[in-house]
Design a protein around this motif. Structure first.
Motif, PDB file in Angstrom:
ATOM      1  N   LYS A  59      21.607  55.555  -6.223  1.00 29.29           N
ATOM      2  CA  LYS A  59      21.810  54.903  -4.894  1.00 29.29           C
ATOM      3  C   LYS A  59      22.826  55.184  -4.049  1.00 29.29           C
ATOM      4  O   LYS A  59      23.900  55.600  -4.468  1.00 29.29           O
ATOM      5  CB  LYS A  59      22.323  53.287  -5.386  1.00 29.29           C
ATOM      6  CG  LYS A  59      20.925  52.620  -6.317  1.00 29.29           C
ATOM      7  CD  LYS A  59      21.550  51.088  -6.821  1.00 29.29           C
ATOM      8  CE  LYS A  59      20.469  50.702  -7.575  1.00 29.29           C
ATOM      9  NZ  LYS A  59      20.880  49.194  -7.754  1.00 29.29           N
ATOM     10  N   ILE A  60      22.359  55.798  -2.876  1.00 31.53           N
ATOM     11  CA  ILE A  60      23.463  56.226  -2.031  1.00 31.53           C
ATOM     12  C   ILE A  60      23.662  55.442  -1.003  1.00 31.53           C
ATOM     13  O   ILE A  60      23.182  54.548  -0.362  1.00 31.53           O
ATOM     14  CB  ILE A  60      22.618  57.711  -1.558  1.00 31.53           C
ATOM     15  CG1 ILE A  60      22.289  58.761  -2.513  1.00 31.53           C
ATOM     16  CG2 ILE A  60      23.389  58.223  -0.403  1.00 31.53           C
ATOM     17  CD1 ILE A  60      21.594  59.985  -2.149  1.00 31.53           C
ATOM     18  N   CYS A  61      25.232  55.582  -0.756  1.00 32.83           N
ATOM     19  CA  CYS A  61      25.702  54.864   0.455  1.00 32.83           C
ATOM     20  C   CYS A  61      26.181  56.166   1.566  1.00 32.83           C
ATOM     21  O   CYS A  61      27.138  56.557   1.364  1.00 32.83           O
ATOM     22  CB  CYS A  61      26.968  53.897   0.001  1.00 32.83           C
ATOM     23  SG  CYS A  61      27.698  53.251   1.462  1.00 32.83           S
ATOM     24  N   ALA A  96      25.245  69.103   8.846  1.00 32.31           N
ATOM     25  CA  ALA A  96      25.771  68.762   9.950  1.00 32.31           C
ATOM     26  C   ALA A  96      25.547  67.182  10.642  1.00 32.31           C
ATOM     27  O   ALA A  96      26.394  66.774  11.587  1.00 32.31           O
ATOM     28  CB  ALA A  96      25.192  69.653  11.140  1.00 32.31           C
ATOM     29  N   ARG A  97      24.748  66.618  10.198  1.00 28.96           N
ATOM     30  CA  ARG A  97      24.483  65.242  10.525  1.00 28.96           C
ATOM     31  C   ARG A  97      24.565  64.295   9.548  1.00 28.96           C
ATOM     32  O   ARG A  97      24.446  64.621   8.367  1.00 28.96           O
ATOM     33  CB  ARG A  97      22.853  65.148  11.144  1.00 28.96           C
ATOM     34  CG  ARG A  97      21.829  65.470  10.052  1.00 28.96           C
ATOM     35  CD  ARG A  97      20.768  64.680  10.394  1.00 28.96           C
ATOM     36  NE  ARG A  97      19.479  65.113   9.678  1.00 28.96           N
ATOM     37  CZ  ARG A  97      19.300  64.540   8.618  1.00 28.96           C
ATOM     38  NH1 ARG A  97      20.037  63.506   8.010  1.00 28.96           N
ATOM     39  NH2 ARG A  97      18.262  64.972   7.497  1.00 28.96           N
ATOM     40  N   SER A  98      24.822  62.963   9.873  1.00 27.94           N
ATOM     41  CA  SER A  98      25.218  62.062   9.035  1.00 27.94           C
ATOM     42  C   SER A  98      23.839  61.868   8.170  1.00 27.94           C
ATOM     43  O   SER A  98      22.813  61.672   8.699  1.00 27.94           O
ATOM     44  CB  SER A  98      25.419  60.524   9.723  1.00 27.94           C
ATOM     45  OG  SER A  98      25.393  59.533   8.934  1.00 27.94           O
ATOM     46  N   GLY A  99      24.101  61.801   6.795  1.00 26.74           N
ATOM     47  CA  GLY A  99      22.724  61.364   5.911  1.00 26.74           C
ATOM     48  C   GLY A  99      22.352  62.753   5.477  1.00 26.74           C
ATOM     49  O   GLY A  99      21.480  62.557   4.413  1.00 26.74           O
ATOM     50  N   GLY A 137      27.759  59.983  13.727  1.00 27.43           N
ATOM     51  CA  GLY A 137      26.825  61.059  13.731  1.00 27.43           C
ATOM     52  C   GLY A 137      27.221  62.117  12.871  1.00 27.43           C
ATOM     53  O   GLY A 137      26.089  62.993  12.796  1.00 27.43           O
ATOM     54  N   GLY A 138      28.381  62.359  12.069  1.00 28.63           N
ATOM     55  CA  GLY A 138      28.533  63.255  11.236  1.00 28.63           C
ATOM     56  C   GLY A 138      29.210  64.413  12.054  1.00 28.63           C
ATOM     57  O   GLY A 138      29.939  64.120  13.033  1.00 28.63           O
TER      58      GLY A 138
END
Length: 478
Positions: free
Chosen positions: A401-403, A377-380, A435-436
């Motif tokens: 590696k994550i963007c 539910a949230r960014s990241g 914010g997602g």
């Protein structure tokens, strides 16, 4: 306690609530609704030139609340008659102009659009201006500004133009249905089409779930909404409305995290597919990168598919913060599994249309998704879940590696870099809303507090790993 961020949302809610009441009682179509009483019984307040225009706008709001034009598949729509109050956009000379001798603005303009009056004050000839902004850049007093309408500022994909009658127009070849313009329009002139009447008809047609069962699949961002009640009480409210069962979309997120981590390990590079507005953005603006989008269905569609496999005749309604989900359910790959999508705004209207005060209800638990499924539910959150999926699949020796892209502007930058082979990342998490999902246009409230509430909800998950959640899902399925 205040349920909405803005008065525009509250107005929209009142229309949805009244339409819902009439739908429950079988008093639709439109002619059965006393439009003036939707706002205040016996009184029609107006912000417009006259009460007649206000009523005409209300009539359009009612039509959209009832599903709008069935021949138009687009869910974000402009109410033309309501869109006439914003100043025309473009570069303008303000009172800060000192009538200086340098006239740098004139020198910078290649189109000869800068004129001067007898006081040497600058003016812009709109018939010649091409909106390049060079005059504003060189003005030493910052006296030239670029005035943009709230909807145009909100739309990061530049899908909104201004028509000759001064109303907004959406280019659906560019629009990704994220709903940012819906939330930001201060007059409520842009809104999302509602399928709330369809949902009511599904519930009524189920005959207390005897003819077929109606499932509610609810997004994990629900934990950040309905701040006046507990999540378990909202679940109880849904069952009181007539839903047979309430299922967490986060269960689908656990499945997606597992499958997407394996897909990433196999392909070496991947973008997420859970945000339908992001996927639409890739397809429309970076079609060459479509091959990298995960082949997994979204969490909503994934868990709905499982439900349909077990109950083939059932109806599934998704409830969440996202206007773009209303477009996703129209896709051929999703249509067989999800029958309708509504927002949290619409859920509030549904509950109140039946006079259900959830604060008086005993809590009912949701099925136990994992911490990682709920933080979608949230960014990241997707990125964290993918990393966990790799770890649980004994792939801990590879740390991708994550963007993480928080909002469509960050998505654009990452995709642009990837298109030029300039991105130092193996996975792109694309979220169209800042914010997602907790920043979705269909949320009751927005803000940093939503992130904290989702985190708290996720930490309360009974299943602590993705593997535990999957075991519970598939053991129960069998």
């Amino acid at each position: 306690m205040r349920k909405f961020d803005t008065k525009v949302q509250h107005l929209k809610y009142k229309v949805l609530r009244e339409v819902s009441r009439q739908a429950w009682e079988g008093k639709l179509p439109l002619g059965a609704i006393d439009i003036p009483k939707i706002i205040v019984p016996g009184k029609v307040p107006t912000m417009r030139c006259c009460v007649y225009k206000e009523r005409a706008i209300l009539a359009e709001r009612v039509k959209i609340a009832m599903g709008g034009d069935k021949n138009n598949p687009n869910v974000i729509q402009v109410i033309d008659i309501a869109c006439d109050e914003c100043p025309a956009a473009g570069y303008e000379v303000t009172d800060s102009c000192r009538g200086c001798l340098a006239h740098r603005c004139e020198d910078a303009c290649k189109k000869g659009a800068i004129l001067f009056d007898h006081n040497h004050v600058a003016h812009i000839d709109k018939s010649k201006c091409v909106e390049c902004g060079m005059c504003a850049k060189v003005c030493p007093y910052f006296a030239i500004i670029n005035r943009k309408r709230p909807c145009q500022i909100a739309c990061k994909v530049k899908a909104i133009a201004i028509k000759s009658d001064n109303s907004a127009e959406i280019d659906y070849n560019k629009c990704i249905a994220c709903g940012a313009c819906v939330y930001q329009c201060p007059f409520g002139a842009i809104t999302d089409k509602s399928f709330i009447v369809d949902v009511i008809e599904m519930i009524k047609g189920s005959n207390d779930n005897k003819n077929y069962k109606v499932f509610a699949v609810i997004a994990p961002s629900v934990a950040s909404q309905f701040s006046y009640a507990r999540t378990g009480q909202v679940v109880a409210g849904l069952k009181k409305l007539g839903f047979y069962s309430v299922v967490e979309a986060a269960l689908g997120a656990d499945i997606v995290a597992e499958n997407e981590s394996k897909e990433l390990a196999g392909k070496g590079f991947l973008t997420s597919s859970c945000c339908t507005a992001f996927v639409d953005y890739v397809e429309k603006y970076f079609p060459a990168l479509r091959q990298y989008v995960s082949h997994n269905l979204s969490p909503m569609a994934t868990i709905s598919k499982l439900i349909k496999e077990k109950y083939p005749s059932c109806k599934v309604v998704f409830i969440g913060p996202c206007t773009a989900k209303k477009m996703e359910v129209q896709k051929e790959s999703v249509r067989p599994y999800v029958d309708a999508a509504i927002t949290f705004e619409e859920l509030q209207a549904l509950l109140d249309s039946r006079d259900i005060d959830v604060t008086f209800l005993e809590e009912e638990k949701l099925e136990g998704a994992s911490y990682f499924g709920r933080i979608f539910a949230r960014s990241g959150g997707v990125s964290d879940a993918i990393a966990e999926g790799l770890k649980e699949n004994w792939m801990s020796e590879w740390s991708p590696k994550i963007c993480t892209c928080d909002g469509i502007e960050e998505c654009r930058v990452a995709l642009m870099k990837k298109s030029k082979n300039n991105l130092d990342a193996d996975f792109i998490e694309g979220m169209a809303c800042v914010g997602g999902c907790i920043g979705g246009a269909g949320c009751l409230t927005h803000g940093e507090k939503n992130k904290m509430e989702v985190e708290k909800y996720a930490k309360a998950a009974t299943q602590k790993t993705i593997s535990e959640s999957l075991s519970a899902i598939f053991d129960k399925k069998e």
